[in-house]
Scaffold this motif. Structure first.
Motif, PDB file in Angstrom:
ATOM      1  N   LYS A  12     -53.714 -14.626 -73.848  1.00  0.00           N
ATOM      2  CA  LYS A  12     -54.161 -14.550 -72.529  1.00  0.00           C
ATOM      3  C   LYS A  12     -54.579 -16.128 -72.181  1.00  0.00           C
ATOM      4  O   LYS A  12     -54.486 -16.608 -71.144  1.00  0.00           O
ATOM      5  N   GLN A  17     -53.411 -18.753 -69.586  1.00  0.00           N
ATOM      6  CA  GLN A  17     -54.070 -19.227 -68.291  1.00  0.00           C
ATOM      7  C   GLN A  17     -54.063 -20.792 -68.266  1.00  0.00           C
ATOM      8  O   GLN A  17     -54.274 -21.331 -67.183  1.00  0.00           O
ATOM      9  N   LEU A  61     -52.175  -8.431 -69.761  1.00  0.00           N
ATOM     10  CA  LEU A  61     -52.089  -9.582 -69.258  1.00  0.00           C
ATOM     11  C   LEU A  61     -51.518  -9.638 -67.795  1.00  0.00           C
ATOM     12  O   LEU A  61     -51.107 -10.638 -67.477  1.00  0.00           O
ATOM     13  N   VAL A  84     -52.576 -12.168 -65.333  1.00  0.00           N
ATOM     14  CA  VAL A  84     -52.609 -13.604 -65.352  1.00  0.00           C
ATOM     15  C   VAL A  84     -51.243 -14.280 -64.702  1.00  0.00           C
ATOM     16  O   VAL A  84     -50.196 -13.610 -64.536  1.00  0.00           O
ATOM     17  N   GLU A  99     -60.772 -15.198 -76.605  1.00  0.00           N
ATOM     18  CA  GLU A  99     -60.526 -16.380 -75.568  1.00  0.00           C
ATOM     19  C   GLU A  99     -61.217 -17.692 -76.010  1.00  0.00           C
ATOM     20  O   GLU A  99     -60.780 -18.620 -75.767  1.00  0.00           O
TER      21      GLU A  99
END
Length: 238
Positions: free
Chosen positions: A24, A28, A50, A53, A209
């Motif tokens: 992810k 991004q 996802l 996104v 993340e």
């Protein structure tokens, strides 16, 4: 921030709790991410996760990286023909299995299976992915904290983590003068979605993340950290 725009990154273990968060973050940041998994069914859950996104480009590909030399070469050929060279690779694979016991109680069968699942599979994955990287590319391999010390009650996991650390750092030294850059990232417990749902995740753990942010910096290669092959993300502020 699209700092990875134009880069193609392959993620082994992208459908796992840690892998999905790293994927992810890379998306991004604008990357084209080739998500690998042995299970086609797990890709649907990844796509749903996802779906919000709107940057980067996700490509899913079913592939078993844990194969003998002939099978590994076939996977290498498939990836090479479709994508050419990669700018980055992330390896976040492995399984705990039934290894939650004292070493003295580990059977030959459990020993052999754990070595296969948590060491041999990593060697085979590296053997497949490292030759696919561009000379200025980077591979980041994740291992658990037990790589650095005794792990009572699950020592067979600890010893495979220690062996993986040695494996990756040796590969890093062997490629130091030619590239690609190879990194070992030792991690502590991570706040995966599954752990949060079970109520066992702590607030002072890193999120997947967070790992992705640091990994993206290593792939870019323009920070001081990118000059060192060994890194730790155990606890924020620690």
């Amino acid at each position: 921030m699209n700092s990875l725009s134009g880069k193609t990154i392959v993620v082994a273990g992208a459908t796992g709790g840690i892998g999905e968060g790293i994927t992810k973050l890379l998306l991004q940041h604008g990357a084209k991410v080739v998500a690998l998994s042995r299970s086609e069914e797990k890709f649907e859950s990844l796509r749903v996760y996802l779906s919000g996104v709107d940057t980067g480009n996700l490509i899913t590909m079913q592939a078993d990286l844990d194969q003998d030399q002939e099978g590994s070469y076939e996977v290498y050929q498939r990836l090479k023909e479709r994508f050419g060279g990669f700018d980055g690779a992330v390896v976040t694979i492995g399984t705990w299995g039934n290894a939650n016991r004292r070493l003295i109680d580990v059977s030959d069968e459990l020993w052999d299976q754990t070595i296969k699942d948590n060491l041999t599979s990593h060697f085979r994955t590296l053997r497949t992915l490292v030759p696919l990287l561009k000379t200025d590319g980077a591979l980041i391999h994740l291992s658990g904290l037990s790589a650095d010390g005794p792990y009572p009650g699950a020592g067979v996991i600890g010893l495979t983590n220690a062996a993986k650390k040695s494996l990756v750092l040796t590969m890093a030294a062997e490629h130091e003068s030619t590239g690609p850059r190879i990194y070992e990232l030792i991690i502590g417990p991570i706040r995966t979605r599954e752990r949060v749902a079970r109520g066992v995740a702590r607030s002072n753990w890193y999120n997947p993340e967070d790992l992705g942010v640091f990994i993206s910096e290593l792939i870019q290669g323009d920070t001081e950290a990118a000059q060192k092959p060994l890194h730790y993300m155990i606890q924020p502020g620690g």
